[in-house]
Design an enzyme around this catalytic site. Structure first.
Site, PDB file in Angstrom:
ATOM      1  N   GLN A 125       0.601  -1.482   0.244  1.00 47.45           N
ATOM      2  CA  GLN A 125      -0.161   0.182   0.143  1.00 47.45           C
ATOM      3  C   GLN A 125       0.929   1.214   0.067  1.00 47.45           C
ATOM      4  O   GLN A 125       2.086   1.629   1.044  1.00 47.45           O
ATOM      5  CB  GLN A 125      -1.116   0.626   0.930  1.00 47.45           C
ATOM      6  CG  GLN A 125      -1.846   1.431   1.737  1.00 47.45           C
ATOM      7  CD  GLN A 125      -2.252   1.846   0.356  1.00 47.45           C
ATOM      8  OE1 GLN A 125      -3.345   0.973   0.052  1.00 47.45           O
ATOM      9  NE2 GLN A 125      -2.140   2.695   0.144  1.00 47.45           N
ATOM     10  N   GLN A 135       0.462   4.595  -1.146  1.00 49.38           N
ATOM     11  CA  GLN A 135      -0.174   5.948  -1.409  1.00 49.38           C
ATOM     12  C   GLN A 135      -0.418   5.502   0.345  1.00 49.38           C
ATOM     13  O   GLN A 135      -0.256   5.074   1.608  1.00 49.38           O
ATOM     14  CB  GLN A 135      -1.817   6.037  -1.573  1.00 49.38           C
ATOM     15  CG  GLN A 135      -1.973   7.605  -1.671  1.00 49.38           C
ATOM     16  CD  GLN A 135      -3.031   8.171  -2.039  1.00 49.38           C
ATOM     17  OE1 GLN A 135      -3.380   6.885  -2.252  1.00 49.38           O
ATOM     18  NE2 GLN A 135      -3.375   8.953  -2.605  1.00 49.38           N
ATOM     19  N   GLY A 182     -10.647   1.133   1.822  1.00 53.73           N
ATOM     20  CA  GLY A 182     -11.152   0.482   1.393  1.00 53.73           C
ATOM     21  C   GLY A 182     -11.781   0.191  -0.307  1.00 53.73           C
ATOM     22  O   GLY A 182     -10.954  -1.086  -0.878  1.00 53.73           O
ATOM     23  N   MET A 214      -7.477   1.110  -3.667  1.00 52.54           N
ATOM     24  CA  MET A 214      -6.752   2.124  -3.759  1.00 52.54           C
ATOM     25  C   MET A 214      -6.457   1.897  -5.193  1.00 52.54           C
ATOM     26  O   MET A 214      -6.664   0.097  -6.087  1.00 52.54           O
ATOM     27  CB  MET A 214      -5.120   1.081  -2.735  1.00 52.54           C
ATOM     28  CG  MET A 214      -3.924   2.123  -4.032  1.00 52.54           C
ATOM     29  SD  MET A 214      -3.997   3.714  -3.089  1.00 52.54           S
ATOM     30  CE  MET A 214      -3.461   3.981  -4.450  1.00 52.54           C
ATOM     31  N   ASN A 228      -4.868   1.668  -7.376  1.00 55.66           N
ATOM     32  CA  ASN A 228      -3.490   0.919  -8.352  1.00 55.66           C
ATOM     33  C   ASN A 228      -3.968   0.916 -10.331  1.00 55.66           C
ATOM     34  O   ASN A 228      -4.656  -0.171 -10.274  1.00 55.66           O
ATOM     35  CB  ASN A 228      -2.547  -0.231  -7.958  1.00 55.66           C
ATOM     36  CG  ASN A 228      -2.397  -0.410  -6.753  1.00 55.66           C
ATOM     37  OD1 ASN A 228      -1.727   0.924  -6.099  1.00 55.66           O
ATOM     38  ND2 ASN A 228      -2.479  -0.433  -5.249  1.00 55.66           N
ATOM     39  N   HIS A 279     -15.492   4.002  -7.212  1.00 52.68           N
ATOM     40  CA  HIS A 279     -14.548   5.477  -7.178  1.00 52.68           C
ATOM     41  C   HIS A 279     -13.114   4.970  -7.663  1.00 52.68           C
ATOM     42  O   HIS A 279     -12.424   5.733  -8.063  1.00 52.68           O
ATOM     43  CB  HIS A 279     -14.535   5.150  -5.612  1.00 52.68           C
ATOM     44  CG  HIS A 279     -13.494   6.194  -5.115  1.00 52.68           C
ATOM     45  ND1 HIS A 279     -13.792   7.599  -4.538  1.00 52.68           N
ATOM     46  CD2 HIS A 279     -12.368   6.036  -4.585  1.00 52.68           C
ATOM     47  CE1 HIS A 279     -13.082   8.551  -3.599  1.00 52.68           C
ATOM     48  NE2 HIS A 279     -11.845   7.196  -3.788  1.00 52.68           N
ATOM     49  N   GLU A 280     -12.746   3.717  -7.703  1.00 51.32           N
ATOM     50  CA  GLU A 280     -11.916   2.885  -7.525  1.00 51.32           C
ATOM     51  C   GLU A 280     -11.321   3.118  -9.192  1.00 51.32           C
ATOM     52  O   GLU A 280     -10.316   3.673  -9.878  1.00 51.32           O
ATOM     53  CB  GLU A 280     -10.862   1.892  -6.415  1.00 51.32           C
ATOM     54  CG  GLU A 280     -11.039   1.750  -5.456  1.00 51.32           C
ATOM     55  CD  GLU A 280     -10.523   3.045  -4.755  1.00 51.32           C
ATOM     56  OE1 GLU A 280      -9.479   4.219  -5.033  1.00 51.32           O
ATOM     57  OE2 GLU A 280     -10.474   3.260  -3.455  1.00 51.32           O
ATOM     58  N   HIS A 316     -10.982   6.976 -10.361  1.00 49.15           N
ATOM     59  CA  HIS A 316      -9.364   8.035 -10.085  1.00 49.15           C
ATOM     60  C   HIS A 316      -8.756   7.395 -11.633  1.00 49.15           C
ATOM     61  O   HIS A 316      -8.021   8.199 -11.734  1.00 49.15           O
ATOM     62  CB  HIS A 316      -7.968   6.854  -9.009  1.00 49.15           C
ATOM     63  CG  HIS A 316      -9.070   7.463  -7.642  1.00 49.15           C
ATOM     64  ND1 HIS A 316      -8.528   8.837  -8.109  1.00 49.15           N
ATOM     65  CD2 HIS A 316      -9.465   6.816  -6.393  1.00 49.15           C
ATOM     66  CE1 HIS A 316      -8.725   9.100  -6.128  1.00 49.15           C
ATOM     67  NE2 HIS A 316      -9.452   8.030  -5.654  1.00 49.15           N
ATOM     68  N   GLU A 341      -9.412  12.935  -5.291  1.00 45.31           N
ATOM     69  CA  GLU A 341     -10.589  13.081  -4.120  1.00 45.31           C
ATOM     70  C   GLU A 341     -12.030  13.121  -4.723  1.00 45.31           C
ATOM     71  O   GLU A 341     -12.666  11.938  -4.347  1.00 45.31           O
ATOM     72  CB  GLU A 341      -9.606  12.416  -2.213  1.00 45.31           C
ATOM     73  CG  GLU A 341      -8.725  11.551  -2.045  1.00 45.31           C
ATOM     74  CD  GLU A 341      -8.959   9.491  -3.059  1.00 45.31           C
ATOM     75  OE1 GLU A 341      -9.730   9.807  -2.895  1.00 45.31           O
ATOM     76  OE2 GLU A 341      -7.745   9.680  -2.487  1.00 45.31           O
ATOM     77  N   ARG A 398      -9.154  -2.820   7.961  1.00 41.45           N
ATOM     78  CA  ARG A 398      -9.803  -1.287   7.241  1.00 41.45           C
ATOM     79  C   ARG A 398     -10.040  -0.417   8.808  1.00 41.45           C
ATOM     80  O   ARG A 398     -10.971   0.106   8.974  1.00 41.45           O
ATOM     81  CB  ARG A 398     -11.173  -1.480   6.776  1.00 41.45           C
ATOM     82  CG  ARG A 398     -11.485  -0.513   5.579  1.00 41.45           C
ATOM     83  CD  ARG A 398     -12.506  -0.663   4.056  1.00 41.45           C
ATOM     84  NE  ARG A 398     -13.083   0.113   3.937  1.00 41.45           N
ATOM     85  CZ  ARG A 398     -14.045   0.740   3.283  1.00 41.45           C
ATOM     86  NH1 ARG A 398     -15.397  -0.157   3.866  1.00 41.45           N
ATOM     87  NH2 ARG A 398     -14.754   2.146   2.866  1.00 41.45           N
ATOM     88  N   LYS A 404     -11.064   2.697   8.407  1.00 41.25           N
ATOM     89  CA  LYS A 404     -12.481   3.668   8.491  1.00 41.25           C
ATOM     90  C   LYS A 404     -13.475   3.052   8.860  1.00 41.25           C
ATOM     91  O   LYS A 404     -14.395   3.464   9.671  1.00 41.25           O
ATOM     92  CB  LYS A 404     -13.050   4.034   7.248  1.00 41.25           C
ATOM     93  CG  LYS A 404     -14.343   4.379   6.628  1.00 41.25           C
ATOM     94  CD  LYS A 404     -15.253   4.202   4.874  1.00 41.25           C
ATOM     95  CE  LYS A 404     -16.291   4.537   5.573  1.00 41.25           C
ATOM     96  NZ  LYS A 404     -16.646   4.482   4.298  1.00 41.25           N
TER      97      LYS A 404
HETATM   98  N1  BES Z   1      -6.793   6.795  -2.755  1.00 45.64           N
HETATM   99  C1  BES Z   1      -7.626   6.420  -1.827  1.00 45.64           C
HETATM  100  C2  BES Z   1      -6.950   5.390  -0.568  1.00 45.64           C
HETATM  101  C3  BES Z   1      -5.569   6.840   0.253  1.00 45.64           C
HETATM  102  C4  BES Z   1      -6.014   7.982   0.501  1.00 45.64           C
HETATM  103  C5  BES Z   1      -4.719   5.841   0.587  1.00 45.64           C
HETATM  104  C6  BES Z   1      -5.200   7.882   1.188  1.00 45.64           C
HETATM  105  C7  BES Z   1      -3.732   6.437   1.180  1.00 45.64           C
HETATM  106  C8  BES Z   1      -3.890   7.903   1.560  1.00 45.64           C
HETATM  107  C9  BES Z   1      -9.033   5.412  -1.802  1.00 45.64           C
HETATM  108  O1  BES Z   1      -8.944   5.635  -3.686  1.00 45.64           O
HETATM  109  C10 BES Z   1      -9.679   5.762  -1.791  1.00 45.64           C
HETATM  110  O2  BES Z   1     -10.000   6.764  -1.214  1.00 45.64           O
HETATM  111  N2  BES Z   1     -10.582   5.343  -0.505  1.00 45.64           N
HETATM  112  C11 BES Z   1     -11.680   4.832   0.192  1.00 45.64           C
HETATM  113  C12 BES Z   1     -13.195   4.388  -0.480  1.00 45.64           C
HETATM  114  C13 BES Z   1     -13.952   5.428  -1.678  1.00 45.64           C
HETATM  115  C14 BES Z   1     -15.226   4.744  -1.911  1.00 45.64           C
HETATM  116  C15 BES Z   1     -13.581   7.083  -0.290  1.00 45.64           C
HETATM  117  C16 BES Z   1     -11.066   4.041   1.578  1.00 45.64           C
HETATM  118  O3  BES Z   1     -10.196   3.599   1.664  1.00 45.64           O
HETATM  119  O4  BES Z   1     -12.199   4.239   1.999  1.00 45.64           O
HETATM  120 ZN    ZN Z   2     -10.102   7.332  -3.796  1.00 44.46          ZN
END
Ligand code: BES
Ligand code: ZN
Length: 664
Positions: free
Chosen positions: A179, A181, A308, A310, A312, A335-336, A339, A358, A596, A598
């Site tokens: 991971q 980022q 949730g 990434m 890539n 979402h992914e 990107h 984002e 996870r 979140k």
């Molecule tokens: N790029 C992000 C994940 C991220 C952000 C990793 C900042 C490290 C630093 C990814 O696209 C993301 O936003 N994931 C969200 C899901 C989304 C539906 C809001 C997540 O992981 O909750």
């Molecule tokens: Zn994102």
């Protein structure tokens, strides 16, 4: 009242407070509401403002154009070892040093190519900075076109997780994933770890032969599992999109250009859940132009994946916690996938401009959901996100309420992206869409993705482009003050368009009626509720309920033990705050199994408020720690270390082992 942690990543609060005090000491006053931006002459020189504070790289001196990796995975030692070869473009005629970012890497050798020969170069590896890692300075008096570093990663590299077979679904083979980022790529590859620099890459990777290796590159669905793999990423990408994973992974297609990689035990459930992926790609192409990365596959990770999803490139990494059997959480894939345009194609030049990734992506995600699942679903998702933003933004320091964050504001790159970047960002774009009209705005965004394709940009570059192609093209539609307020001001501007959801009106009535009368809504109503309606129901409950109320809800809807992580992350904290200890056993199981952040940080945050809760938090963490990802471990450690539990006023909640069994 909505109870959502103040930040998308809760531990951000203290970091930002720290940064705020630094700002105040520095004498800067955050922009007030509608105040116009300072005149250009007062702005710091572009170079200083645009410097990426999270990297030692010096892009104005030399940049990487291509990276060639030759790596060996060692599951016993938990290391990756090999070489990274950089093809360089020297920009500054006086430059003779290449500065790379590293973290916890052992550097064995550095060589430069001159006249077809590799010769040793002198280098210095600085002491580690807690946030940035160790600066690697390489002396290249001949300004070599190619430089090669031989290195080994540490078993606790912050950007990798190594799982034993017992920690996987199939229990037979080990698993490993990266991971990168925001700034963890440097823990598994020495590189110029800033999104301002883009390069192509190739890799040769060896591993034990029974394990499949994938990267954010041209994975072949028909690849032979033989322990010897090669990859190519012909499009230029920033370092945070470097990714690798290895394990008992099998492939099943969804369409010609899209499919799923997962463990054998998960693959069929994943294919069913994400069956609409091709529809999503086609929809996004219609809106914003061709998908430019050839294949789009999903990799389903073990539940310890700290995010949730990434993005890539060519291979989004996805948490298994969204596989709930009814496609209700697949906006994560939207979402992914989004990107692939906003982020991977047009990239923020540094984390300060996080909303360009984002915020745009959350907006595009919502457009995909609207088109594939209908407007009511996309409206519900917008309302859920915005209620959380409205709740959290009021307790944020003003400087971080702005979309474009001032230099020096964010210290910890892992926490650089708050609900502001995502949801205020998406709200701003919806504001523009409504002012200019959907068709002109879609055309504008399409042009924007095209214009800046494969470039890394700042907020100011976006604004300059928008001025020319949108604001000045349709004069009088938005004022400069409105734009300045959205981008640089705190809070949520009064010009923010309001979204209403018809379905949520029904949920609100049902909740109010129940709170007033203890009468649950009729079954035929709640039986038809989707996940989104349940989330809204839980979000709008009071901060605490009586034991009787909790038991009534749990008896009727079986929240305790739910298989839906979005419900769990709302119900368990409510249970903790309400002293409903019947949920403890299921809460502990969920929190220990899922990594996870979140989903589990709100539970830890609620637990550490009391002595007995803190004891339970420590007990769960002790059990879960070997299976957690380093990023999650860091977050939990911090919350536990900073806990200031209120002295026990009520009798202590029972510990996990004595807790009543879960209802479900
Ligand atoms: N790029 C992000 C994940 C991220 C952000 C990793 C900042 C490290 C630093 C990814 O696209 C993301 O936003 N994931 C969200 C899901 C989304 C539906 C809001 C997540 O992981 O909750
Ligand atoms: Zn994102």
């Amino acid at each position: 009242m909505i109870r959502i942690p103040p930040f998308r990543f809760p531990q951000l609060a203290s970091v930002l407070l720290l940064s705020l005090s630094a700002l105040v000491i520095g004498g800067c006053k955050p922009d007030a509401g509608t105040a116009p931006a300072p005149p250009a002459s007062e702005k710091p020189p572009a170079e200083a403002a645009d410097r990426d504070e999270h990297s030692y790289a010096e892009p104005d001196k030399v940049v990487t154009e291509d990276l060639a990796l030759d790596l060996a995975l060692d599951f016993d030692a938990r290391t990756i070892a090999g070489t990274a070869t950089y093809t360089l473009q020297w920009k500054d005629p006086a430059a003779t040093e290449l500065v790379l970012d590293t973290r916890a890497l052992t550097i064995d050798k550095v060589e430069g190519e001159a006249g077809g020969q590799w010769q040793s170069l002198q280098y210095a590896l600085a002491d580690a900075d807690a946030t940035l890692g160790s600066k690697l300075t390489i002396q290249a008096p001949d300004r070599n076109a190619r430089i090669r570093v031989t290195y080994t990663t540490s078993p606790d590299a912050s950007g990798l997780q190594w799982l034993t077979p017992e920690m996987t679904e199939g229990k037979k083979l080990p698993f490993m994933f990266s991971q990168s980022q925001q700034i963890h790529a440097r823990s598994w590859v020495p590189l110029q770890d800033t999104p301002a620099i883009r390069y192509t890459y190739s890799a040769h990777v060896t591993s034990r032969p029974d394990v499949m290796v994938l990267m954010s590159a041209d994975n072949d669905p028909a690849a032979q599992r033989d322990g010897d793999y090669t990859f190519k990423m012909p499009q230029k990408i920033p370092s945070y999109l470097m990714a690798i994973a290895a394990g008992d992974l099998v492939f099943k297609p969804i369409s010609e250009r899209s499919g799923i990689w997962a463990e054998p035990a998960t693959i069929d459930r994943a294919v069913a859940e994400f069956a609409d992926t091709e529809k999503m790609i086609a929809t996004t192409e219609q809106l914003y132009g061709p998908y430019r990365w050839e294949r789009y596959d999903l990799l389903i990770l073990p539940p310890s994946f700290p995010y949730g999803g990434m993005e890539n490139p060519r291979l989004s990494f996805i948490t298994p916690t969204v596989i709930v059997g009814d496609k209700s959480l697949v906006s994560l894939v939207a979402h992914e996938l989004a990107h692939s345009w906003s982020g991977n194609l047009v990239t923020f030049a540094s984390a300060k401009h996080g909303w360009l990734n984002e915020g745009f992506t959350s907006y595009v995600e919502n457009r995909i959901v609207e088109s594939v699942y209908g407007k009511e679903t996309s409206d519900m998702e917008f309302v859920i996100a915005r209620n959380a933003l409205k709740e959290s933004i009021v307790s944020m320091p003003e400087p971080v309420q702005a979309l474009a964050v001032k230099p020096g504001t964010v210290l910890d790159a892992d926490d650089a992206l708050s609900a502001v970047a995502y949801d205020k960002g998406a709200w701003f774009l919806q504001f523009l869409e409504q002012r200019f009209g959907r068709e002109p705005f879609d055309a504008f965004l399409r042009g924007y993705f095209d214009h800046f394709a494969f470039q890394s940009i700042t907020t100011e570059q976006f604004l300059a482009y928008a001025k020319e192609h949108l604001f000045d093209k349709y004069p009088g539609t938005v004022t400069d003050a409105e734009i300045q307020e959205w981008v640089y001001g705190p809070g949520i501007p009064a010009s923010a368009p309001q979204v209403m959801s018809r379905n949520f009106g029904i949920v609100d009535s049902a909740r109010l009626a129940w709170l007033g009368s203890a009468q649950l809504p009729p079954r035929q109503i709640t039986d038809a509720w989707s996940t989104q309606e349940w989330l809204h129901f839980l979000d709008s409950l009071p901060a605490t309920l009586t034991h009787e109320q909790m038991a009534q809800l749990d008896g009727a809807y079986h929240f305790t033990g739910t298989g839906n992580g979005e419900i769990a992350m709302r119900w368990y904290p409510l249970a903790v705050r309400s002293g409903y200890s019947e949920a403890n056993a299921a809460l502990a199981e969920f929190t220990a199994r899922v990594g996870r952040r979140k989903l589990i940080m709100p539970i830890y945050d609620a637990l550490v408020q009391t002595e007995s809760g803190l004891a339970l938090a420590k007990e769960i963490f002790a059990k879960a720690r070997p299976g957690y990802h380093p990023i999650t471990t860091g977050s939990v450690e911090k919350v536990i270390a900073e806990a200031k539990p209120a002295p026990a006023a009520e009798p202590a909640a029972p510990a996990v082992d004595e807790a009543a069994p879960a209802t479900h």
